[in-house]
Design an enzyme around this catalytic site. Structure first.
Site, PDB file in Angstrom:
ATOM      1  N   ASP A 341       0.849  -1.174   0.000  1.00 46.59           N
ATOM      2  CA  ASP A 341       0.000   0.000   0.000  1.00 46.59           C
ATOM      3  C   ASP A 341       0.894   1.235   0.000  1.00 46.59           C
ATOM      4  O   ASP A 341       2.096   1.146   0.284  1.00 46.59           O
ATOM      5  CB  ASP A 341      -0.895  -0.026   1.245  1.00 46.59           C
ATOM      6  CG  ASP A 341      -1.931   1.077   1.244  1.00 46.59           C
ATOM      7  OD1 ASP A 341      -2.326   1.513   0.155  1.00 46.59           O
ATOM      8  OD2 ASP A 341      -2.329   1.505   2.344  1.00 46.59           O
ATOM      9  N   ASP A 664      -3.313  -1.027   5.358  1.00 47.43           N
ATOM     10  CA  ASP A 664      -3.823  -0.536   6.637  1.00 47.43           C
ATOM     11  C   ASP A 664      -5.329  -0.333   6.633  1.00 47.43           C
ATOM     12  O   ASP A 664      -5.947  -0.264   7.684  1.00 47.43           O
ATOM     13  CB  ASP A 664      -3.137   0.777   7.030  1.00 47.43           C
ATOM     14  CG  ASP A 664      -3.300   1.850   5.955  1.00 47.43           C
ATOM     15  OD1 ASP A 664      -3.903   1.569   4.906  1.00 47.43           O
ATOM     16  OD2 ASP A 664      -2.810   2.982   6.164  1.00 47.43           O
ATOM     17  N   ASP A 668      -7.905  -2.966   2.092  1.00 47.89           N
ATOM     18  CA  ASP A 668      -6.754  -3.851   1.918  1.00 47.89           C
ATOM     19  C   ASP A 668      -6.995  -5.240   2.498  1.00 47.89           C
ATOM     20  O   ASP A 668      -6.229  -6.174   2.206  1.00 47.89           O
ATOM     21  CB  ASP A 668      -5.520  -3.247   2.613  1.00 47.89           C
ATOM     22  CG  ASP A 668      -5.131  -1.898   2.042  1.00 47.89           C
ATOM     23  OD1 ASP A 668      -5.114  -1.776   0.801  1.00 47.89           O
ATOM     24  OD2 ASP A 668      -4.856  -0.973   2.825  1.00 47.89           O
TER      25      ASP A 668
END
Length: 982
Positions: A341, A664, A668
Site C-alpha cells: 500500500d 492498513d 486492503d
C-alpha cells in the site's frame, strides 16, 4: 414524524432498486421510512431487534484450549507421539515419558508465542467509537454506536467517527478521511445532490461510510446500512471468506515428515525381514525393528524448528513487528513479490509543506511530518515571520482561515498529531516552524466572520480585525484564489495582476501538480467601509452575498505545496529489496499521478522505469498481462478496488511465487487475507486489516518489513542447517544399527548401540546445539540472493546424497572404534558370551563416537565457509549449548546411576583418544569435501520463473545504508544483524 415501521429492510430494497447516492434527499428518507427528524425510540428499538447490532462480526477466534490442541496437528509432533507409544509398547516407560515431555515442550513453545501475539493484537483493536449522536423523538441524544439502525439520522462533527453508511441530508464544509476505505490520501469533500449513473465507492461524495472519520465541518445523514451491509462490512466479509492456507514452511515440514515416515516404515520392514531371516523369533524381530525405527525419528527436530521461529518472532517484536503465527516468519523469507500500500506504509500519512512561493520568492521547507521541527529556507537562509509585514500576512492567511488543530504528543499519540483536515494541519506546522504562536494570532486578530470552504467556491476566508483594520485572509484552490485576485504582492510591493502573471502562475501550479504536490494559494484584502457593513449582516441567506462582496479584488500572496512525505528509511529499504531480487509493486486507491510521484520518491524506480496502470487499463487487461507486470516489479496499480487487489495477489500466487501484501485500510483486508503473508499497519491500520493479516508492523514502516524478510531468510537457512544436522546423526545411527545387526546375525557380535543411547544422542546430546542454531545470525550475502523456490525441498536429491555420505563416514568411524575397543581390551566379540560390563563400555564408545562426530557436523554445517571461520564465534548461546551437550554426555558416561540407566560404562584416556581421533577424521573428510565441491554448499539459489529485478546493479552499499543500526563488518559481511534496541 413517526415512521410507519412496516419493515426494517426498506433500506435494503431501496439499495437494490436504486442506490442511495442516486436518490435525492426526500427519496432517500422515504425509502428508509424515516424523516429529517429521525426515528422514534420505539421504532429504533424494533429495528434493532430485527436487524441486529451495528458491528462487524469479528473473525472466529479459537479458545486457548483449542489453540493449544491445534499445536498437536504438526506432523513432527505426531511422529514424536508415535515414537513415545512405540517406546511404551516395548516396555520402555522412561523413554516414553521423555518423549511425551519433549512433545509438551515443543507445543508449549508454539502456543506461548501465538497466544502472546493474539493478546497483543487484542490490545491494538479499537473499531468504531463507542457512542455517536443521533436524532430520535425530535431531539439529539448520544447512543452506543452498536445501537444505530437503518433510518436513524446521525449527527457528524469534526474529528468524530462515522458509525454507519449514511446518505448526507445536510452538510456544512463537510469532508471525511476515507483513506482506510478507498486509499485516498486526502480528505473527500462531500455534497448533498444526487449523482447520476454508476460511480465507484470513492466517487460517491454524498455518502459517508462506516469506519471513516470527519476531517472538517458538520453534517447530518440518514443511515442506509449497518453492520455487514456497510461497505466496511462487505469488504470484511470478502476477507473472512478466504480459507486458511498452509505456509511454505508448514508445507515443507509436512513434506519432510511424510518423507521421514515413509523412510522409517521401509527401514522397519527391512529390519524385520532381516531379523526373521536370521531365525529371530517374530515378536523379538518385531520389537527390534520397531524399536530401532522409532529411535531413528529425529526427536530434536520440532524443538529446533519451534525454537528458531520463536526466537525470530521475539527478535521481530523488538523490531516493532508482531507475528501472529510462527510459520509466517519463514514465509517472509521466501517472498518473491511485495505488493505494498502507499499511504501510511511508504508514506507517513502526514501532509507536509515542502515548497512555497511567498511574495514572488520561491523557497523550500525542511523537516517532515506534523512536528514543528525544521525551517523555511530561501537560497539556504532561514525565513522568519518578522521578515516584513507582508510576510506576516502570508502566514496569517494560513493560520486564520483554518479549522484544524495541531497538538503535542500525549498518552495516546506518541508524536505530534492533527485534528481536522490534514492539509490544514500541515499549514499550522509550517506556521509553527516560522516561530509563530497560532493561539496568540487568534487572540490578537479579533474574530469578525468566517466564510467556510465549499466545493463550489473552493475557498475559505477568515475576516479579522487588528489595529483598526478589517482584513480578509483567504486560502483555497489555486485557480479559485487566482480568479478572486486583481493584484499581486511581490518583493517590490503590490501591483496589478497582469495576464502574463496569470499565465505564469497557472504554469507554475501545473508543474507542481505534475509532481503530485497538493497546492494551495493565499490571498489577502483590506476591506473598505461598504464591504465591512455587508460582513456584519446576519443570517445564512446573506452568506453568498457576503462571499461575493469579500472574495474579490484580492491581492495574491503566494502558494504552498505539500505532499505526504515518504518515510525516511523507505528508499534504502527499496534498494535492499531490489538487491534481494524481490520485486515490489504499489497497489493504491490513490490517483495515478500522486502514486507515481510517491513511487519515484520511495525508490521504486525512476519515472522511465515505472509502469503505472490506471483502473480503466486494469479492467481491460488479461490475467497474463497483469501477472507479467506484477512479477516484473516497479509497477504502480492506481485506483484499484479491493477486488482488484485480490485478483493481483491470486494471480501472483498461481504463478508459483510467494507474495506479501501490506495495507492498513479496510479496502486492503481481502488482499491481506489472500496473500501468502499479509502485513498490516499497527498504528494507522483498521481492525479489519489487523485481523486479516499474519504480521503487524507496530511502527507502520516498510523498512521494518524488509528487515523481517531478511530475518525470514535467516530463519529458513537456520532451519535447513538444523534439519540436515539432525538427520546426519540419524543416518549414522541407521548405518551403525544395520551393520551391527548383520554382525550380530552372522557372527554373534553384540549390538553396537541400544535404543536408550540413541535417544541420549537425539534428545540430550544434540538437542541443545541444534536448537541454538536457530539463533544464528545472517551469514554471507543472503539478502543478495534470489528468494528460495517454495516448491523446493530441504530433503532434495543433493541433501539425501550428502546425508547418506555423512552417515556412511560416521558409521564407518564408529563401527571401527567399536570393534577396536574389543581388540584393545583383549576381548573377542565374535566368540560370544562377552561380559555385560565390557559390552556396556563398547556401546559407550559407539555412543560418544556418534555424538562427537555429530557435534563436529553441527559446527561444520553452521557456515558455508566450514569449520574454520570467524562466523563460528558470533553466537555465545550456541557454544553454551555445545558445552551443555558435552556435559550431559560426560554425566551419562561417568555418573553411576545415570550410566546404569543408559547401560554405559566409563572410558579411559586411550578410548577417548580413539574417539577424538574419529571426530578429527570426520572433520577432515567434511572440510575436504567442502573445498573440492564448493558448489554443493555455497551456490546461490537462482530461481525462475520470476524475472530478475530491473535494478540488477543495486550494490551492497544500498543495503548497508538501509541497515542503519545494524552491526556490519566489511571483513565479515555475514555479521549483519539488528543491534539490541534498534
Amino acid at each position: 414524524m413517526e415512521t410507519t415501521g412496516e419493515t426494517a429492510d426498506a433500506h435494503v430494497r431501496a439499495r437494490q432498486a436504486t442506490p442511495a447516492y442516486q436518490l435525492d434527499i426526500d427519496a432517500v428518507l422515504s425509502a428508509c421510512d424515516t424523516s429529517a427528524g429521525g426515528l422514534t425510540s420505539a421504532e429504533a428499538d424494533r429495528r434493532l431487534a430485527e436487524c441486529g447490532p451495528n458491528g462487524i462480526v469479528a473473525q472466529h477466534k479459537r479458545s486457548p484450549v483449542r489453540e493449544y490442541l491445534g499445536q498437536f496437528a504438526d506432523p513432527m509432533i505426531i511422529l514424536l507421539l508415535v515414537s513415545g507409544a512405540v517406546s511404551a509398547y516395548l516396555g520402555e516407560p522412561g523413554t516414553a515419558i521423555v518423549l511425551v515431555l519433549l512433545v509438551l515442550f515443543n507445543t508449549a513453545i508454539g502456543f506461548a508465542q501465538e497466544f502472546r501475539a493474539e493478546k497483543s493484537l487484542e490490545a491494538l483493536e479499537n473499531l468504531l467509537e463507542p457512542t455517536c449522536e443521533v436524532i430520535r423523538d425530535g431531539s439529539q441524544l448520544s447512543v452506543d454506536s452498536s445501537r444505530v439502525v437503518p433510518g436513524d439520522v446521525v449527527v457528524l462533527d469534526e474529528g468524530g467517527a462515522v458509525p454507519a453508511d449514511v446518505r448526507l441530508i445536510w452538510a456544512e464544509a463537510f469532508s471525511t478521511n476515507d483513506f482506510a476505505l478507498t486509499g485516498e490520501s486526502v480528505p473527500a469533500t462531500k455534497f448533498l445532490h444526487p449523482i447520476s449513473g454508476t460511480v465507484p465507492v470513492a466517487k460517491r461524495h454524498n455518502l459517508a461510510y462506516a469506519g471513516t472519520t470527519v476531517a472538517t465541518g458538520q453534517a447530518r445523514g440518514v443511515v442506509i446500512a449497518t453492520a455487514g451491509d456497510t461497505e466496511i462490512g462487505r469488504i470484511a466479509a470478502l476477507s473472512q471468506s478466504v480459507p486458511d492456507t498452509r505456509s511454505p514452511l508448514q508445507r515443507e515440514i509436512g513434506h519432510l515428515a511424510r518423507t521421514l515416515t515413509s523412510a522409517i516404515l521401509v527401514i522397519a520392514v527391512i529390519l524385520l525381514i532381516v531379523a526373521m531371516a536370521a531365525d529371530m523369533a517374530f515378536k523379538e524381530a518385531m520389537l527390534f525393528a520397531v524399536g530401532v525405527a522409532g529411535a531413528l525419528i529425529p526427536q530434536g527436530l520440532p524443538a529446533e524448528v519451534n525454537t528458531a521461529l520463536a526466537q525470530a518472532a521475539s527478535t521481530l517484536a523488538k523490531a516493532k513487528a508482531l507475528v501472529k503465527r510462527l510459520s509466517a516468519v519463514e514465509t517472509l523469507g521466501a517472498t518473491a513479490v511485495i505488493c505494498t500500500d502507499k499511504t501510511g506504509t511508504l508514506t507517513k500519512n502526514e501532509m507536509t509543506v515542502i515548497e512555497y512561493r511567498a511574495l514572488g520568492e520561491p523557497g523550500t521547507v525542511s523537516g517532515t511530518g506534523y512536528a514543528p521541527e525544521g525551517e523555511l529556507l530561501i537560497d539556504g537562509s532561514a525565513v522568519t515571520a518578522d521578515r516584513s509585514r507582508a510576510w506576516r500576512d502570508w502566514f496569517l492567511a494560513m493560520a486564520l482561515p483554518n479549522s484544524a488543530g495541531l497538538h503535542r504528543p500525549d498518552s495516546q499519540h506518541p508524536d505530534w498529531y492533527v485534528t481536522g483536515d490534514p492539509t490544514e494541519g500541515a499549514l499550522l506546522t509550517l506556521v509553527a516552524k516560522a516561530g509563530l504562536d497560532r493561539d496568540r494570532m487568534l487572540s490578537e486578530y479579533r474574530y469578525i466572520r468566517e466564510l467556510p470552504f465549499d466545493s463550489a467556491r473552493k475557498l475559505m476566508t477568515a475576516i479579522r480585525e487588528h489595529d483598526g483594520r478589517t482584513v480578509a485572509y483567504t486560502k483555497g484552490a489555486p485557480e479559485s484564489v487566482l480568479a478572486a485576485c486583481t493584484h499581486i504582492r511581490d518583493a517590490d510591493g503590490v501591483r496589478p495582476l497582469t495576464d502574463d502573471d496569470r499565465a505564469e502562475f497557472s504554469s507554475h501550479i501545473a508543474g507542481l501538480a505534475g509532481r503530485a504536490l497538493r497546492n494551495l494559494a493565499l490571498a489577502v484584502r483590506e476591506l473598505d467601509d461598504d464591504t465591512r457593513v455587508r460582513v456584519h449582516s446576519d443570517g445564512p441567506a446573506a452568506d453568498h452575498a457576503v462571499m461575493a462582496a469579500v472574495e474579490r479584488h484580492m491581492t495574491l500572496l503566494g502558494t504552498v505545496s505539500m505532499i505526504d512525505p515518504v518515510r525516511d528509511q523507505v528508499p534504502d529499504a527499496m534498494a535492499a529489496a531490489r538487491g534481494a531480487h524481490i520485486n515490489v509493486n504499489i497497489l493504491t486507491g490513490d490517483a495515478a499521478t500522486t502514486a507515481s510521484a510517491i513511487a519515484t520518491r520511495a525508490g521504486l524506480g525512476e519515472p522511465a522505469e515505472l509502469t503505472t496502470i490506471s483502473a480503466d487499463d486494469f479492467d481491460a487487461m488479461s490475467d497474463d498481462e497483469i501477472v507479467r507486470h506484477a512479477l516484473s516489479g516497479s509497477t504502480v496499480f492506481a485506483r484499484v478496488a479491493p477486488e482488484d487487489k485480490m485478483r493481483i495477489v491470486d494471480l501472483v500466487k498461481k504463478s508459483g511465487n510467494v507474495v506479501a501484501v501490506t495495507g492498513d485500510g479496510v479496502n486492503d483486508a481481502p488482499a491481506l487475507k489472500h496473500a501468502d503473508i499479509g502485513v498490516a499497519m499497527g498504528r494507522s491500520g483498521t481492525d479489519v486489516a489487523k485481523q486479516s493479516a499474519e504480521m503487524i508492523l507496530l511502527d507502520d514502516s516498510f523498512a521494518t518489513l524488509v528487515r523481517a524478510v531478511s530475518l525470514g531468510r535467516t530463519v529458513y537457512a537456520n532451519i535447513t542447517k538444523g534439519v540436515l544436522s539432525c538427520l546426519t546423526s540419524n543416518a549414522a545411527e541407521l548405518v551403525v544399527n544395520l551393520v551391527s545387526l548383520v554382525l550380530s546375525i552372522v557372527a554373534g557380535v553384540p549390538l553396537a548401540i541400544n535404543v536408550l543411547q540413541i535417544l541420549a544422542i537425539d534428545i540430550l546430546g544434540e538437542l541443545f546445539p541444534i536448537a541454538a542454531i536457530g539463533t544464528d545470525r545472517q551469514e554471507g550475502e543472503l539478502m543478495r540472493r534470489a528468494p528460495r523456490d517454495p516448491r523446493s525441498h530441504i530433503l532434495n536429491a543433493r541433501a539425501v546424497a550428502d546425508l547418506a555420505w555423512c552417515g556412511l563416514v560416521v558409521g564407518a568411524i564408529t563401527m571401527g572404534n567399536y570393534l577396536l575397543f574389543y581388540g584393545r581390551h583383549g576381548v573377542n566379540p565374535f566368540a560370544g558370551d562377552v561380559p555385560d560390563d565390557v559390552v556396556w563400555q563398547a556401546t559407550t564408545v559407539t555412543y560418544v563416537s556418534i555424538l562427537l562426530c555429530q557435534l563436529v557436523n553441527i559446527i561444520q554445517r553452521r557456515s558455508i565457509h566450514g569449520f574454520f571461520t570467524r562466523y563460528q564465534f558470533h553466537n555465545a548461546q550456541f557454544w553454551w549449548a555445545m558445552g551443555a551437550g558435552i556435559a550431559i554426555m560426560l554425566v551419562i558416561v561417568y555418573v553411576p546411576v545415570v550410566a546404569d540407566f543408559f547401560q554405559c560404562g566409563p572410558l579411559d584416556a586411550v578410548d577417548w583418544l580413539f574417539v577424538l581421533g574419529g571426530a578429527v577424521i570426520f572433520l577432515a573428510v567434511r572440510e575436504a569435501q567442502r573445498i573440492v565441491f564448493p558448489a554443493v554448499r555455497s551456490q546461490p539459489v537462482d530461481r525462475s520463473p520470476i524475472r530478475r529485478s530491473r535494478h540488477e546493479s543495486a550494490n551492497w552499499g544500498s543495503y548497508e545504508r538501509f541497515s542503519v543500526g545494524l552491526t556490519y563488518s566489511p571483513q565479515a559481511p555475514d555479521l549483519c544483524w539488528p543491534r539490541e534496541g534498534t
